[in-house]
Design a protein around this motif. Structure first.
Motif, PDB file in Angstrom:
ATOM      1  N   TRP A 101       0.828  -1.201   0.000  1.00  0.00           N
ATOM      2  CA  TRP A 101       0.000   0.000   0.000  1.00  0.00           C
ATOM      3  C   TRP A 101       0.868   1.259   0.000  1.00  0.00           C
ATOM      4  N   ARG A 102       1.942   1.245   0.783  1.00  0.00           N
ATOM      5  CA  ARG A 102       2.804   2.431   0.883  1.00  0.00           C
ATOM      6  C   ARG A 102       3.472   2.738  -0.452  1.00  0.00           C
ATOM      7  N   ALA A 103       3.903   1.689  -1.171  1.00  0.00           N
ATOM      8  CA  ALA A 103       4.513   1.899  -2.484  1.00  0.00           C
ATOM      9  C   ALA A 103       3.509   2.562  -3.437  1.00  0.00           C
ATOM     10  N   ALA A 104       2.249   2.132  -3.362  1.00  0.00           N
ATOM     11  CA  ALA A 104       1.217   2.751  -4.199  1.00  0.00           C
ATOM     12  C   ALA A 104       0.989   4.206  -3.800  1.00  0.00           C
ATOM     13  N   MET A 106       3.228   6.205  -2.472  1.00  0.00           N
ATOM     14  CA  MET A 106       4.395   6.990  -2.871  1.00  0.00           C
ATOM     15  C   MET A 106       4.360   7.332  -4.355  1.00  0.00           C
ATOM     16  N   ASP A 107       3.695   6.491  -5.157  1.00  0.00           N
ATOM     17  CA  ASP A 107       3.584   6.742  -6.599  1.00  0.00           C
ATOM     18  C   ASP A 107       2.450   7.710  -6.940  1.00  0.00           C
ATOM     19  N   LEU A 108       1.642   8.048  -5.958  1.00  0.00           N
ATOM     20  CA  LEU A 108       0.510   8.936  -6.200  1.00  0.00           C
ATOM     21  C   LEU A 108       1.017  10.347  -6.515  1.00  0.00           C
ATOM     22  N   PRO A 109       0.575  10.964  -7.616  1.00  0.00           N
ATOM     23  CA  PRO A 109       1.021  12.327  -7.958  1.00  0.00           C
ATOM     24  C   PRO A 109       0.713  13.320  -6.837  1.00  0.00           C
ATOM     25  N   PRO A 133      -9.156   5.188  -4.559  1.00  0.00           N
ATOM     26  CA  PRO A 133      -9.406   4.548  -5.874  1.00  0.00           C
ATOM     27  C   PRO A 133      -8.133   4.328  -6.683  1.00  0.00           C
ATOM     28  N   GLN A 134      -7.196   5.279  -6.603  1.00  0.00           N
ATOM     29  CA  GLN A 134      -5.982   5.155  -7.402  1.00  0.00           C
ATOM     30  C   GLN A 134      -5.010   4.129  -6.819  1.00  0.00           C
TER      31      GLN A 134
END
Length: 215
Positions: A101-104, A106-109, A133-134
């Motif tokens: 979840w954290r990796a996702a 960190m990729d969030l704009p 959602p993202q």
């Protein structure tokens, strides 16, 4: 193998699926909550999350299970084999899920978060409408991979008396003096379950890659 042996194996398979499903269902939201606390850099709590994740990721599931089953009674908490197994799976899964979840996250704009904050949108609102959602789409392949790993870890629960499909196969082999047929049967039961998760993971990865290419 007799019909009774197959019934025993399928009963063990249901136990495997039930315990895995419970561990996954509890570990997913807990991992998400831990990831959000770390991502938000909540004072005091964020370092505790880092320590929690680091310790549990480094602890073998069987060691964690034995600690829960044999150590907790010393502080007045006694859990049966099933409850101890679910708790161990939940804690183990939550630590690995947290990093996915954290990796996702960190990729969030960052500009999306900044835009939401600039409009006065509250944390809970932009978390629900923008963030979740993202990151759910981004994290899903990794989470499905972790689910398949958790299912393959369930034989460790046999050390506290849980009769999963692997333990059932071992018992049948010991009773019939033919260990190979029941173990092969257990493998045949595991394969479609794990294969379905692996195929699902690949499908979501392909969908995500396609959507990113189109974007």
């Amino acid at each position: 193998m007799s019909a009774a042996d197959w019934l025993t194996l399928f009963s063990g398979a249901l136990t495997t699926l039930a315990l895995s499903a419970a561990g996954i269902a509890l570990g997913l939201p807990l991992g998400l909550a831990l990831a959000l606390l770390r991502w938000a850099r909540v004072p005091v709590i964020a370092p505790m999350v880092v320590a929690y994740v680091s310790v549990l990721r480094a602890t073998p599931l069987i060691t964690l299970l034995l600690l829960i089953f044999f150590a907790l009674p010393s502080v007045g908490i006694t859990l049966g084999p099933v409850a101890a197994g679910v708790l161990a799976l939940m804690l183990n899964g939550s630590a690995f899920n947290c990093e996915i979840w954290r990796a996702a996250l960190m990729d969030l704009p960052k500009d999306q978060i900044e835009a939401a904050q600039s409009t006065g949108m509250r944390f809970g609102l932009y978390l629900r409408r923008i963030v979740l959602p993202q990151i759910a789409r981004a994290a899903l392949p990794g989470l499905m991979s972790e689910m398949s790993l958790l299912i393959k870890l369930t034989p460790a629960l046999a050390v506290v008396g849980v009769v999963d499909v692997t333990r059932a196969a071992v018992r049948i082999g010991a009773a019939t003096y033919e260990p190979l047929p029941p173990l092969l049967a257990a493998l045949a039961i595991y394969l479609p379950i794990v294969y379905a998760l692996v195929r699902g993971q690949r499908w979501f990865e392909q969908r995500r890659a396609l959507s990113e290419a189109v974007a």
